[in-house]
Design a protein around this motif. Structure first.
Motif, PDB file in Angstrom:
ATOM      1  N   THR A   1      26.316  14.153  35.899  1.00 31.35           N
ATOM      2  CA  THR A   1      27.086  15.280  35.388  1.00 31.35           C
ATOM      3  C   THR A   1      28.052  14.826  34.308  1.00 31.35           C
ATOM      4  O   THR A   1      28.703  13.783  34.446  1.00 31.35           O
ATOM      5  CB  THR A   1      27.906  15.920  36.531  1.00 31.35           C
ATOM      6  OG1 THR A   1      27.018  16.149  37.621  1.00 31.35           O
ATOM      7  CG2 THR A   1      28.534  17.225  36.106  1.00 31.35           C
ATOM      8  N   VAL A   2      28.133  15.622  33.250  1.00 39.35           N
ATOM      9  CA  VAL A   2      29.083  15.345  32.158  1.00 39.35           C
ATOM     10  C   VAL A   2      30.510  15.417  32.707  1.00 39.35           C
ATOM     11  O   VAL A   2      30.832  16.325  33.489  1.00 39.35           O
ATOM     12  CB  VAL A   2      28.888  16.375  31.021  1.00 39.35           C
ATOM     13  CG1 VAL A   2      29.979  16.260  29.968  1.00 39.35           C
ATOM     14  CG2 VAL A   2      27.512  16.213  30.382  1.00 39.35           C
ATOM     15  N   ALA A   3      31.353  14.462  32.315  1.00 37.58           N
ATOM     16  CA  ALA A   3      32.749  14.438  32.755  1.00 37.58           C
ATOM     17  C   ALA A   3      33.426  15.758  32.409  1.00 37.58           C
ATOM     18  O   ALA A   3      33.160  16.340  31.354  1.00 37.58           O
ATOM     19  CB  ALA A   3      33.482  13.273  32.106  1.00 37.58           C
ATOM     20  N   SER A   4      34.327  16.216  33.298  1.00 44.13           N
ATOM     21  CA  SER A   4      34.916  17.543  33.099  1.00 44.13           C
ATOM     22  C   SER A   4      35.770  17.617  31.833  1.00 44.13           C
ATOM     23  O   SER A   4      35.983  18.693  31.278  1.00 44.13           O
ATOM     24  CB  SER A   4      35.765  17.918  34.317  1.00 44.13           C
ATOM     25  OG  SER A   4      36.770  16.932  34.492  1.00 44.13           O
ATOM     26  N   SER A   5      36.235  16.482  31.351  1.00 41.65           N
ATOM     27  CA  SER A   5      37.090  16.472  30.152  1.00 41.65           C
ATOM     28  C   SER A   5      36.265  16.469  28.863  1.00 41.65           C
ATOM     29  O   SER A   5      36.834  16.479  27.768  1.00 41.65           O
ATOM     30  CB  SER A   5      37.969  15.221  30.174  1.00 41.65           C
ATOM     31  OG  SER A   5      37.149  14.064  30.299  1.00 41.65           O
TER      32      SER A   5
END
Lengths: 198, 469
Positions: free
Chosen positions: B367-371
């Motif tokens: 998953t792509v980092a939330s930032s």
């Protein structure tokens, strides 16, 4: 194309290496379909503050350089993209010659195609011109294409190289396409041979 | 006399060499896009000249196109719309083929040329775009030109060129897992600087080049201009011919075999001499990340951001000072500690199907980092369709990537895809100049694998340590 013969002018200094074409004319101004209208956007990100007023810290905004027709820059001037909008923008800003120790190839070609003379001098000669342009105001040099020299009234006398074909085109203001069209027969016969092969 | 590949192609294309003039070179393929052509067509109109060989000229729209779901509507930016419409009208008036927005063959001009089979070994290819060097991966002499030269080629199908010098850039050894063509070229430019190859045509040789796939070779040749050379060449071989076979405009059947026989002759003769040689060891090569504001300002992933005092030349010291200030970085910071806000996988450097496959292996199941906001703009519409057929879009979307339409997009931000001031981007493109991806935006050039891994972790990581299925 505009002729270039001999020019005496105030010199504006831009003492940075690798001034790239994205700085000279940022991409948001490449959308015009004309050759004109780029000058006011030249060096946009350096030249203007957020609200569009001229940035007082950007050296080319200083009054003492406002009438300069010659720019002296750092090495590898004009690196980056092939956008001819860069020389168009510089010419509209008033520059007719640029002096540097080296230029990016495509940019240099593009300048030649428009009568904006790129002049390559040695590091010590460029340093001298840069230092004199930065000091005080009103420092002028003369760029003479015929004799291929850059001189000032403080003893500078520098020679520069220029391709003889380009030199003649600049001195006469000749259109490259027109010269090549006169070689139409050579192109025709090359194409005949080429078609036979392909 | 033994000849280099460059000399062979050059000599085959000399139309005339009048006394005291640069050679007049025939151009086999002229690629046109909307940004650098309108003034050239206009000049033809004013001088009452025709396009000499519309059959050797192809065009597409790539720089201005939106990549979101407004793509098929009229472009909102009125000036950009006029530019695109102008190309449409110019093509209609002159008979030049246009791969428009609704064509599967639309895409970044340097992606579609090879993809459609227009790009072939031994050709001379020009385009009003500096990354035309890309096509050299097929053993064609390909370089970027300005708009006046575009006009010259449209009118005469020739170009005046002073003969450049030659340099062999030899990549010895073998790339390790996680090290890519992008790292090869970034390392080379880091070594020579952005003007190191000015005045040269570069030929890339060596074991590591021979082992690269065509996408990798295109990545290397694409960034040749970032080292100052207008053209980079790689000798065509079976990898080249296998990749080309069956593409739309590549000769078929016996013609293909005959063409291959001719193309094999293009390679530099064994004892051919170059004006210069540069050697790079690939056995020890690491993934690279640019830290500054030109493509020569690069570091290994295991390195730290340099300080201005690490440089000797005063111009380099001053460049580093400016670059660090612009990039918001401090000398001594570990490259792995640089946190990013955006990821851009795209551009004529790294948006081919092979690039997307490599990136998908890194992303799969993660998953792509939330930032981080991460986007993929495939190099062409055909590339996008192929990727979707292979299910790559699902892998990316499941991980949180935005799966967009094709175009130059955020490589130079002429369309609405730009960074906002201060945003930091891991980008697979070719230039990290100030403001290139948006005013105040901060670009770090990396490979697709490195960009994908950075998207997941939120900062740069050594992709050699990455575990994939």
């Amino acid at each position: 194309m505009e002729k270039f013969t001999k020019l005496t002018s105030i010199v504006a200094p831009l003492d940075r290496a690798n001034v790239d074409t994205d700085q000279i004319i940022p991409k948001q101004f490449l959308k015009r379909i004309e050759r004109t209208g780029f000058g006011e956007f030249a060096f946009f990100d350096w030249r203007y503050l957020e609200d569009g007023v001229p940035n007082p810290d950007f050296i080319l905004n200083e009054d003492r350089y406002s009438t300069a027709n010659i720019l002296v820059g750092g090495r590898n001037f004009g690196s980056g993209s092939s956008r001819e909008h860069a020389p168009w923008a510089l010419m509209e800003m008033g520059y007719k010659a640029i002096i540097a120790t080296s230029f990016a190839d495509i940019f240099r070609n593009n300048c030649m195609q428009n009568g904006l003379l790129p002049v390559i001098l040695s590091e010590s000669e460029v340093d001298t011109i840069m230092a004199r342009a930065l000091r005080g105001s009103g420092y002028k040099v003369t760029v003479d294409l015929d004799t291929q020299t850059v001189t000032d009234d403080q003893g500078l006398s520098a020679k520069f190289d220029v391709d003889p074909f380009r030199k003649n085109s600049l001195l006469e203001g000749l259109d490259d396409v027109g010269i090549t069209m006169s070689l139409g027969e050579a192109i025709d016969s090359f194409e005949e041979k080429r078609t036979a092969r392909w | 006399m033994a000849k280099t590949m460059f000399e062979k192609i050059w000599e085959q294309h000399i139309v005339a060499e009048p006394e005291g003039q640069p050679a007049l070179i025939y151009i086999d393929l002229h690629l046109v896009h909307e940004v650098t052509s309108p003034q050239a067509f206009e000049a033809l109109r004013i001088t009452n000249r025709k396009v000499r060989r519309p059959d050797l000229t192809i065009s597409t729209v790539d720089h201005n196109l939106p990549t979101d779901d407004t793509r098929n509507e009229d472009i909102k930016d009125p000036i950009a719309r006029v530019q695109v419409d102008t190309l449409r009208q110019n093509c209609k008036d002159t008979g030049v083929v246009l791969y428009d927005i609704d064509s599967a063959a639309q895409g970044i001009v340097h992606v579609i040329g090879p993809e459609q089979g227009y790009t072939q070994p031994g050709m001379t290819i020009v385009c009003g775009d500096s990354h035309t060097s890309t096509h050299g991966a097929f053993g064609s002499l390909a370089f970027g030109i300005g708009t006046s030269e575009v006009e010259h080629v449209l009118a005469t199908q020739t170009l005046r060129q002073a003969k450049p010098k030659t340099m062999e850039v030899r990549f010895n050894g073998e790339l390790k897992q996680g090290v890519t063509a992008k790292d090869m070229i970034l390392a080379a430019i880091g070594k020579v600087g952005t003007a190191g190859w000015t005045g040269y045509v570069v030929e890339y040789t060596g074991d590591a080049i021979k082992k690269l796939d065509m996408a990798g070779r295109m990545t290397v040749c694409n960034m040749t201009i970032e080292g100052g050379a207008r053209a980079g060449l790689i000798a065509p071989d079976d990898t080249t011919f296998d990749w080309m076979k069956g593409r739309k405009f590549v000769p078929k059947g016996d013609d293909f075999d005959a063409a291959v026989a001719e193309w094999r002759e293009l390679a530099s003769d064994e004892d051919a001499e170059y004006d210069e040689l540069l050697e790079i060891d690939c056995d020890t090569l690491e993934p690279h990340v640019s830290w500054g504001t030109n493509p020569g300002q690069v570091a290994k992933i295991t390195d730290r951001v340099p300080s201005p005092d690490d440089f000797e030349d005063p111009a380099d010291v001053s460049s580093a000072e400016h670059a660090l200030e612009y990039m918001g970085l401090t000398g001594g910071t570990s490259i792995e500690d640089i946190e990013i806000d955006r990821v851009f996988i795209g551009s004529c450097t790294n948006a081919r199907i092979e690039d997307l496959r490599s990136a998908s292996l890194i992303v799969k199941g993660r998953t792509v980092a939330s930032s981080v906001r991460a986007q993929i703009m495939p190099g062409s519409t055909l590339t996008k369709m192929l990727a979707e057929k292979e299910g790559l879009d699902t892998i990316f979307k499941d991980a949180g990537f935005e799966w967009r339409e094709s175009g130059c997009s955020m490589c130079l931000g002429m369309n609405p895809d730009i960074l906002v001031p201060g945003e930091r981007c891991a980008s697979t493109s070719n230039r990290n100049f100030e403001g290139r991806q948006g005013k105040g935006g901060r670009t770090h050039l990396v490979s697709p694998e490195m960009a994908a891994a950075a998207a997941i972790e939120g900062h740069f990581v050594d992709v050699r340590d990455w575990e994939t299925d």
